[in-house]
Scaffold this motif. Structure first.
Motif, PDB file in Angstrom:
ATOM      1  N   GLY A  90      32.083  -9.766   4.216  1.00  0.00           N
ATOM      2  CA  GLY A  90      31.787  -9.631   5.471  1.00  0.00           C
ATOM      3  C   GLY A  90      30.432  -9.934   6.151  1.00  0.00           C
ATOM      4  N   SER A  91      29.482 -10.433   5.538  1.00  0.00           N
ATOM      5  CA  SER A  91      28.373 -10.827   6.121  1.00  0.00           C
ATOM      6  C   SER A  91      27.634 -11.680   4.853  1.00  0.00           C
ATOM      7  N   ALA A  92      26.623 -12.630   5.533  1.00  0.00           N
ATOM      8  CA  ALA A  92      25.670 -13.555   4.487  1.00  0.00           C
ATOM      9  C   ALA A  92      24.480 -13.941   5.149  1.00  0.00           C
ATOM     10  N   ILE A  93      23.480 -13.405   4.647  1.00  0.00           N
ATOM     11  CA  ILE A  93      22.092 -13.488   5.362  1.00  0.00           C
ATOM     12  C   ILE A  93      21.241 -14.353   4.272  1.00  0.00           C
ATOM     13  N   ALA A  94      21.000 -15.590   5.122  1.00  0.00           N
ATOM     14  CA  ALA A  94      19.896 -16.461   4.239  1.00  0.00           C
ATOM     15  C   ALA A  94      18.522 -15.977   4.103  1.00  0.00           C
ATOM     16  N   VAL A  95      18.221 -15.917   2.814  1.00  0.00           N
ATOM     17  CA  VAL A  95      16.854 -15.622   2.579  1.00  0.00           C
ATOM     18  C   VAL A  95      15.967 -16.324   1.751  1.00  0.00           C
ATOM     19  N   VAL A  96      14.617 -16.282   1.587  1.00  0.00           N
ATOM     20  CA  VAL A  96      13.848 -17.017   0.707  1.00  0.00           C
ATOM     21  C   VAL A  96      12.889 -15.904   0.038  1.00  0.00           C
ATOM     22  N   ASP A  97      12.426 -16.150  -1.235  1.00  0.00           N
ATOM     23  CA  ASP A  97      11.508 -15.549  -1.727  1.00  0.00           C
ATOM     24  C   ASP A  97      10.128 -15.579  -1.076  1.00  0.00           C
ATOM     25  N   LEU A  98       9.226 -14.511  -1.540  1.00  0.00           N
ATOM     26  CA  LEU A  98       7.850 -14.808  -0.638  1.00  0.00           C
ATOM     27  C   LEU A  98       6.941 -15.592  -2.124  1.00  0.00           C
ATOM     28  N   LYS A  99       6.044 -16.307  -1.082  1.00  0.00           N
ATOM     29  CA  LYS A  99       5.208 -16.870  -2.515  1.00  0.00           C
ATOM     30  C   LYS A  99       3.744 -16.463  -2.313  1.00  0.00           C
ATOM     31  N   ASP A 100       3.309 -15.725  -1.092  1.00  0.00           N
ATOM     32  CA  ASP A 100       1.991 -15.138  -0.871  1.00  0.00           C
ATOM     33  C   ASP A 100       2.263 -13.590  -1.357  1.00  0.00           C
ATOM     34  N   SER A 101       1.044 -13.030  -1.676  1.00  0.00           N
ATOM     35  CA  SER A 101       0.880 -11.771  -1.832  1.00  0.00           C
ATOM     36  C   SER A 101       0.928 -10.879  -0.314  1.00  0.00           C
ATOM     37  N   ILE A 102       1.672  -9.619  -0.271  1.00  0.00           N
ATOM     38  CA  ILE A 102       1.609  -9.107   1.063  1.00  0.00           C
ATOM     39  C   ILE A 102       0.915  -7.763   0.865  1.00  0.00           C
ATOM     40  N   ARG A 103       0.622  -7.119   2.176  1.00  0.00           N
ATOM     41  CA  ARG A 103      -0.040  -5.997   2.128  1.00  0.00           C
ATOM     42  C   ARG A 103       0.419  -5.208   3.262  1.00  0.00           C
ATOM     43  N   LYS A 104       0.767  -3.904   3.437  1.00  0.00           N
ATOM     44  CA  LYS A 104       1.389  -3.193   4.643  1.00  0.00           C
ATOM     45  C   LYS A 104      -0.017  -2.511   5.295  1.00  0.00           C
ATOM     46  N   VAL A 105      -0.002  -2.725   6.702  1.00  0.00           N
ATOM     47  CA  VAL A 105      -1.145  -2.198   7.517  1.00  0.00           C
ATOM     48  C   VAL A 105      -0.742  -0.905   8.018  1.00  0.00           C
ATOM     49  N   THR A 106      -1.303   0.341   7.852  1.00  0.00           N
ATOM     50  CA  THR A 106      -0.926   1.385   8.366  1.00  0.00           C
ATOM     51  C   THR A 106      -1.472   1.527   9.846  1.00  0.00           C
ATOM     52  N   ALA A 107      -0.751   2.651  10.418  1.00  0.00           N
ATOM     53  CA  ALA A 107      -1.343   2.958  11.869  1.00  0.00           C
ATOM     54  C   ALA A 107      -2.770   2.905  12.054  1.00  0.00           C
ATOM     55  N   ASN A 108      -3.304   3.363  11.154  1.00  0.00           N
ATOM     56  CA  ASN A 108      -4.743   3.765  11.240  1.00  0.00           C
ATOM     57  C   ASN A 108      -5.535   2.352  10.837  1.00  0.00           C
ATOM     58  N   GLY A 109      -5.017   1.444  10.463  1.00  0.00           N
ATOM     59  CA  GLY A 109      -5.880   0.253  10.197  1.00  0.00           C
ATOM     60  C   GLY A 109      -6.102  -0.072   8.617  1.00  0.00           C
ATOM     61  N   GLU A 110      -5.557   0.870   7.698  1.00  0.00           N
ATOM     62  CA  GLU A 110      -5.724   0.655   6.304  1.00  0.00           C
ATOM     63  C   GLU A 110      -4.746  -0.338   6.112  1.00  0.00           C
ATOM     64  N   SER A 111      -4.913  -0.813   4.970  1.00  0.00           N
ATOM     65  CA  SER A 111      -3.629  -1.747   4.171  1.00  0.00           C
ATOM     66  C   SER A 111      -3.509  -1.082   2.748  1.00  0.00           C
ATOM     67  N   VAL A 112      -2.132  -1.290   2.475  1.00  0.00           N
ATOM     68  CA  VAL A 112      -1.645  -0.993   1.201  1.00  0.00           C
ATOM     69  C   VAL A 112      -0.892  -2.253   0.513  1.00  0.00           C
ATOM     70  N   PHE A 113      -1.336  -2.491  -0.677  1.00  0.00           N
ATOM     71  CA  PHE A 113      -0.532  -3.437  -1.437  1.00  0.00           C
ATOM     72  C   PHE A 113       0.952  -3.094  -1.864  1.00  0.00           C
ATOM     73  N   GLN A 114       1.833  -4.156  -1.622  1.00  0.00           N
ATOM     74  CA  GLN A 114       3.237  -4.349  -1.617  1.00  0.00           C
ATOM     75  C   GLN A 114       3.687  -5.170  -2.831  1.00  0.00           C
ATOM     76  N   GLU A 115       4.717  -4.816  -3.427  1.00  0.00           N
ATOM     77  CA  GLU A 115       5.047  -5.601  -4.511  1.00  0.00           C
ATOM     78  C   GLU A 115       6.036  -6.674  -3.834  1.00  0.00           C
ATOM     79  N   ARG A 116       5.823  -7.804  -3.930  1.00  0.00           N
ATOM     80  CA  ARG A 116       6.451  -8.926  -2.966  1.00  0.00           C
ATOM     81  C   ARG A 116       7.609  -9.098  -3.710  1.00  0.00           C
ATOM     82  N   GLN A 117       8.075  -8.725  -4.986  1.00  0.00           N
ATOM     83  CA  GLN A 117       9.569  -9.194  -5.747  1.00  0.00           C
ATOM     84  C   GLN A 117      10.495  -8.101  -4.847  1.00  0.00           C
ATOM     85  N   TYR A 118      10.197  -7.390  -4.107  1.00  0.00           N
ATOM     86  CA  TYR A 118      10.989  -6.371  -3.452  1.00  0.00           C
ATOM     87  C   TYR A 118      11.274  -6.730  -2.119  1.00  0.00           C
TER      88      TYR A 118
END
Length: 232
Positions: free
Chosen positions: A127-155
């Motif tokens: 029914g669908s096919a979405i083209a995606v690529v893996d991330l190469k860089d590390s990523i962080r999630k920025v919260t509403a109060n400006g803090e950042s949290v590590f995220q596991e890029r493999q997900y």
């Protein structure tokens, strides 16, 4: 199954900073959009091509086609006030009700033939096919109060186009009111409660948005025919 492709180029390209919208700027001797249309035609000459342009740009595009002797068959459709509306206009222009449609950013001229064909094959089954690529860089999630949290890029994956669907399903999905979370066609499809299927994209399938992207596009074109570099 019948195949269509809706190439969306309805924006004005303000980030490019010039008087001419990004989709009409030349790379490799011809406008970006012509490269993109050719990629789909080369993948399968039977694909019905629909090009969505800003309202009022059809005369400009016609002149460019004359100047560059561009005769590849395609239908031009006027876009709307948002990407959602532009895609909807493109979908409504498909001349058949059953089949598959790839929705693609017109300013992504380096999508590989293999990705286009894999999208159609996967969408026919699921029914669908979405083209995606893996991330190469590390990523962080920025919260509403400006803090950042590590995220596991493999997900996580970076989402590209084409995003390919069964026509009946995606047209039904686009019958809803536009919502802020509709950042791409996959989110519109997902809003129906349907799971999207992912396929591997290609890393050089960049979206040309800034002057730096144009420079990189010229580099890709200069290297793609050399052994081991950016295959067609």
């Amino acid at each position: 199954m019948k195949k269509a492709a809706v190439l969306v180029a309805g924006g004005k390209g303000n980030r490019m900073g010039g008087p001419v919208s990004k989709q009409y700027l030349p790379i490799g001797g011809k406008p970006v959009l012509m490269h993109t249309l050719e990629k789909f035609h080369q993948a399968d000459s039977g694909i019905f091509l629909i090009l969505v342009l800003p309202e009022g740009d059809s005369p400009l595009w016609k002149r460019l086609c004359e100047v560059y002797h561009f005769t590849l068959p395609h239908q031009v459709v006027a876009g709307g006030q948002s990407r959602f509306q532009s895609v909807k206009n493109g979908l409504n222009a498909i001349p058949f009700e059953e089949g598959l449609v790839a929705i693609h950013d017109g300013v992504r001229p380096f999508v590989r033939k293999e990705v286009i064909l894999a999208g159609y094959a996967s969408a026919e089954k699921s029914g669908s096919a979405i083209a995606v690529v893996d991330l190469k860089d590390s990523i962080r999630k920025v919260t509403a109060n400006g803090e950042s949290v590590f995220q596991e890029r493999q997900y996580f994956r970076l989402v590209q186009t084409p995003q390919t669907f069964q026509i009946g399903k995606i047209k039904k999905a686009f019958q809803v009111e536009e919502l802020p979370q509709f950042t791409d066609d996959a989110t519109v499809y997902e809003n129906q409660g349907w799971q999207v299927s992912l396929i591997p994209g290609n890393s050089e399938n960049i979206k040309i948005t800034t002057p730096e992207d144009l420079d990189y596009a010229e580099f890709i074109l200069s290297r793609k025919n050399k052994p081991g570099e950016f295959p067609k």
